[in-house]
Write a protein that holds these residues in place. Structure first.
Motif, PDB file in Angstrom:
ATOM      1  N   ALA A 220       0.837  -1.194   0.000  1.00 19.69           N
ATOM      2  CA  ALA A 220       0.000   0.000   0.000  1.00 19.69           C
ATOM      3  C   ALA A 220       0.879   1.254   0.000  1.00 19.69           C
ATOM      4  O   ALA A 220       2.109   1.175   0.128  1.00 19.69           O
ATOM      5  CB  ALA A 220      -0.925  -0.002   1.216  1.00 19.69           C
ATOM      6  N   TYR A 221       0.211   2.403  -0.159  1.00 22.34           N
ATOM      7  CA  TYR A 221       0.894   3.694  -0.074  1.00 22.34           C
ATOM      8  C   TYR A 221       0.307   4.493   1.086  1.00 22.34           C
ATOM      9  O   TYR A 221      -0.861   4.328   1.444  1.00 22.34           O
ATOM     10  CB  TYR A 221       0.699   4.508  -1.362  1.00 22.34           C
ATOM     11  N   LEU A 222       1.106   5.359   1.638  1.00 24.02           N
ATOM     12  CA  LEU A 222       0.628   6.357   2.578  1.00 24.02           C
ATOM     13  C   LEU A 222       0.751   7.719   1.919  1.00 24.02           C
ATOM     14  O   LEU A 222       1.794   8.044   1.339  1.00 24.02           O
ATOM     15  CB  LEU A 222       1.447   6.327   3.871  1.00 24.02           C
ATOM     16  N   LEU A 223      -0.316   8.512   1.993  1.00 21.21           N
ATOM     17  CA  LEU A 223      -0.314   9.861   1.438  1.00 21.21           C
ATOM     18  C   LEU A 223      -0.380  10.861   2.586  1.00 21.21           C
ATOM     19  O   LEU A 223      -1.207  10.731   3.487  1.00 21.21           O
ATOM     20  CB  LEU A 223      -1.513  10.074   0.502  1.00 21.21           C
ATOM     21  N   VAL A 284      -3.889  13.770  -5.140  1.00 21.78           N
ATOM     22  CA  VAL A 284      -5.351  13.795  -5.142  1.00 21.78           C
ATOM     23  C   VAL A 284      -5.823  15.244  -5.120  1.00 21.78           C
ATOM     24  O   VAL A 284      -5.079  16.165  -4.806  1.00 21.78           O
ATOM     25  CB  VAL A 284      -5.915  13.034  -3.928  1.00 21.78           C
ATOM     26  N   TYR A 285      -7.107  15.432  -5.463  1.00 19.60           N
ATOM     27  CA  TYR A 285      -7.664  16.783  -5.450  1.00 19.60           C
ATOM     28  C   TYR A 285      -7.737  17.339  -4.032  1.00 19.60           C
ATOM     29  O   TYR A 285      -7.431  18.503  -3.790  1.00 19.60           O
ATOM     30  CB  TYR A 285      -9.065  16.774  -6.079  1.00 19.60           C
ATOM     31  N   PHE A 294      -8.072  11.066  -7.648  1.00 20.68           N
ATOM     32  CA  PHE A 294      -6.730  11.372  -8.126  1.00 20.68           C
ATOM     33  C   PHE A 294      -6.754  12.327  -9.311  1.00 20.68           C
ATOM     34  O   PHE A 294      -7.637  12.266 -10.174  1.00 20.68           O
ATOM     35  CB  PHE A 294      -6.011  10.077  -8.500  1.00 20.68           C
ATOM     36  N   VAL A 295      -5.754  13.206  -9.352  1.00 21.03           N
ATOM     37  CA  VAL A 295      -5.678  14.211 -10.408  1.00 21.03           C
ATOM     38  C   VAL A 295      -5.514  13.557 -11.771  1.00 21.03           C
ATOM     39  O   VAL A 295      -6.159  13.935 -12.741  1.00 21.03           O
ATOM     40  CB  VAL A 295      -4.510  15.184 -10.141  1.00 21.03           C
ATOM     41  N   PHE A 296      -4.649  12.538 -11.857  1.00 15.33           N
ATOM     42  CA  PHE A 296      -4.468  11.811 -13.106  1.00 15.33           C
ATOM     43  C   PHE A 296      -4.967  10.381 -12.910  1.00 15.33           C
ATOM     44  O   PHE A 296      -4.303   9.559 -12.270  1.00 15.33           O
ATOM     45  CB  PHE A 296      -3.003  11.825 -13.555  1.00 15.33           C
TER      46      PHE A 296
END
Length: 334
Positions: A220-223, A284-285, A294-296
């Motif tokens: 996973a990722y952490l933002l 993310v927005y 997500f922006v893209f």
């Protein structure tokens, strides 16, 4: 960077190279040179969406392109302005520096540039957003002050040099701010005893006060985000990579190409029966929103041969207004 910024940079570089000889013509052709590399977006309109993404900031943003095009454009302009004090060599130098400074500037953004094309190496320092008023507006003001003066004026040269110096100084400052914010993120991860394999940081839109981080923790990722005005500890939101959702498409050529573009920073999202490829590099927005968008983001659509094509997710103008409001609020601290 945005078109206005590249025009201003190109004009200032043109003035620095040839302003004393040809006056405002140097700014004009410098601005043109600063615009030329982005013509790859026009070429992209005649290609499929994925290929258009791949070629953006590719060949036209390379050292090779600058070296090849500069003498050709220099020769053309020398024929147009036969009576000018500048030679073919002078015009060629103007175009070379106008062309090469464009990708050198773009290398500081998140998307980066393939400066060393045809080698598969994208430079992306990620220390400035693609539109940053604090970089562009002072630069523009000095350029306007310079353009109004005679080409032989010492003040004209001084204003132009000030514009180049201030913009370069601000760019150096953004690198320092990136280093400080990076340290803040790593300190927060250490304090929370979070193990990670990679971290990717970048500034938020239109400023270098608020910074974002993507952290790879395995499956996973952490933002996270950090403002220099923050008073509370950094917190992180978890996003599953969810690559298993690709099922039979995990080895798809389309997925592989998108993964290469995203430099491995991507997560798969499944909504009903639809699959989406989210490029994490652009964030993310609104990180405070319950459902992250997500922006893209690209929808993966199977064609009649069961091969994947992509459709870029549309942006909601009304939602964007709320995002800008939230961004402005978040910049001033948590």
């Amino acid at each position: 960077m945005d078109s206005l910024t590249q025009i201003v940079l190109g004009a200032a570089v043109g003035e620095a190279v040839l302003g004393k000889k040809v006056g405002n013509k140097a700014m004009l052709y410098g601005a043109i040179a600063g615009t030329i590399p982005d013509l790859d977006t026009i070429v992209g309109k005649f290609l499929d969406p994925l290929t258009a993404i791949e070629i953006h900031r590719g060949l036209s943003h390379s050292i090779v392109f600058s070296i090849v095009m500069a003498p050709l454009l220099g020769w053309l302009v020398s024929k147009i302005h036969k009576r000018a004090a500048a030679t073919w060599k002078d015009w060629s130098w103007l175009f070379f520096w106008g062309l090469i400074t464009h990708p050198l500037l773009d290398a500081h953004t998140t998307w980066g540039t393939q400066l060393f094309w045809p080698f598969d190496l994208r430079l992306a320092y990620q220390n400035i957003f693609v539109i940053d008023p604090l970089y562009t507006l002072p630069f523009l003001v000095f350029l306007i002050l310079a353009i109004r003066l005679p080409k032989t004026s010492a003040k004209r040269n001084k204003y132009n040099r000030l514009g180049l110096s201030v913009s370069s100084g601000y760019m150096m400052l953004t690198l320092i701010l990136k280093g400080i914010s990076y340290q803040k993120f790593t300190d927060a991860l250490d304090a929370q005893h979070i193990e990670y394999t990679a971290i990717d940081t970048r500034p938020a839109a239109f400023n270098t006060i608020l910074w974002y981080a993507n952290v790879d923790i395995g499956d996973a990722y952490l933002l996270g985000d950090y403002s220099f005005f923050d008073t509370k500890p950094i917190s992180f939101k978890k996003v599953e990579k969810n690559k298993a959702a690709l099922a039979n498409y995990k080895n798809s050529e389309t997925v592989k190409r998108l993964a290469q573009i995203a430099e491995g920073w991507y997560a798969i999202e499944k909504s009903n029966q639809d699959l989406f490829f989210n490029d994490l590099r652009f964030g993310v927005y609104d990180l405070e929103a319950e459902n992250l968008k997500f922006v893209f983001s690209y929808q993966l659509v199977p064609d009649q041969y069961d091969k994947l094509t992509i459709v870029e997710a549309k942006r909601d103008p009304e939602a964007m207004k709320q995002v800008l409001s939230s961004l402005w609020s978040r910049v001033w601290g948590n």
